[in-house]
Design a protein around this motif. Structure first.
Motif: not given
Length: 308
Positions: A64-92
């Motif tokens: 969807h041509d949204l800013p992705t950042g580095n693929l390696e950064s998606y292995s950071d599991r600290s994001v799971f410390n917070t419940m997230r909802r889809p946003s205008d920059t992350a559709l899932t």
């Protein structure tokens, strides 16, 4: 997407209001028909297979041509410390849940638009920007969207996001089921990239058959509940899980379609008055004109600043 000019927009809203004003009270109390294709597509999310790699998030942004950042950064599991909802920059997004019984085996749950069979957003949209497509996708026409955010209020899953950071012409954003990809015969980006096949794409009827077969074969692994098969009269995205779905952030919903509930309330309130769509058409026209005026003002500022 087809662009509309002012005359076409006003013609559409006026016609919508006029058609509704001539409807009888009996017709107004009846929920509108939502004709569904028996061949519409769906996705089964097996939360017992998802490992929380978040590659689906990366693939979605890239598609969807949204800013992705580095693929390696998606292995950071600290994001799971917070419940997230889809946003205008992350559709899932993917969230992680601990069962309390075994922290080493968390449950990961992908969240996106559920693409309801009877979408409340389609019913709530005052300018008819949202549509339920034959293949099951719920999409919208950007040029029609006036940013009223009624779809956000109506959605039983609280999925549509809003571009709050934009001062001018902020719009709604949500998963579009990769409509442009699937109409070319491709898989949704998230499904195509899932390395553990936690996502299964196919005709909705077949998806339900596959889900039931999984439950039959491994009853100790799955609850006998396919979330989305019946909730709000059915969705294109469905889930299997070991846990109770309310423990995984899913709302507890009934099987009646969301538009049926909201419209019955609206029609009851306005039974003796003009139908609300008349006011919606009027408000929509005013908001659309305001949107165009802001765009014209911005263009004029650019000219004055010598940015032509």
């Amino acid at each position: 997407m087809k662009k509309l000019n002012r005359r076409q927009f006003l013609k559409g809203t006026v016609a919508l209001g006029a058609a509704t004003l001539t409807a009888t009270a009996t017709q107004a109390e009846a929920a509108p028909k939502n004709v569904l294709s028996p061949d519409r597509m769906g996705v089964l999310v097996d939360t017992t297979a998802c490992v929380g790699c978040r590659q689906c998030e990366f693939a979605c942004k890239k598609a969807h041509d949204l800013p992705t950042g580095n693929l390696e950064s998606y292995s950071d599991r600290s994001v799971f410390n917070t419940m997230r909802r889809p946003s205008d920059t992350a559709l899932t997004v993917v969230n992680e849940f601990r069962s309390g019984k075994d922290d080493a085996l968390p449950t990961n749950v992908k969240v996106q638009c559920m693409h309801c069979d009877h979408p409340a957003c389609v019913s709530a949209c005052i300018v008819g920007a949202f549509t339920k497509e034959e293949n099951g996708s719920v999409i919208w026409a950007t040029e029609k969207c006036i940013g009223c955010r009624y779809c956000m209020v109506a959605c039983p899953f609280q999925v549509p996001a809003f571009e709050y950071q934009k001062a001018l012409q902020p719009l709604i954003a949500k998963c579009d089921f990769c409509f442009n990809r699937t109409k070319e015969g491709k898989l949704p980006a998230c499904v195509g990239t899932c390395p553990v096949e936690a996502l299964t794409y196919g005709p909705r009827n077949e998806i339900i058959r596959v889900a039931r077969e999984k439950i039959r074969r491994e009853p100790e692994r799955y609850r006998t509940h396919i979330f989305g098969e019946h909730e709000v009269a059915g969705t294109s995205w469905m889930y299997l899980a070991t846990n109770d779905f309310t423990e995984l952030g899913f709302p507890k919903l009934h099987n009646k379609s969301a538009p049926g509930v909201s419209e019955s309330i609206q029609h009851g309130i306005f039974a003796s008055y003009f139908p609300p769509v008349f006011y919606y058409s009027l408000i929509g026209s005013v908001m659309w004109l305001s949107k165009k005026r802001h765009a014209a003002d911005e263009s004029e500022h650019h000219k004055e600043d010598g940015h032509e």
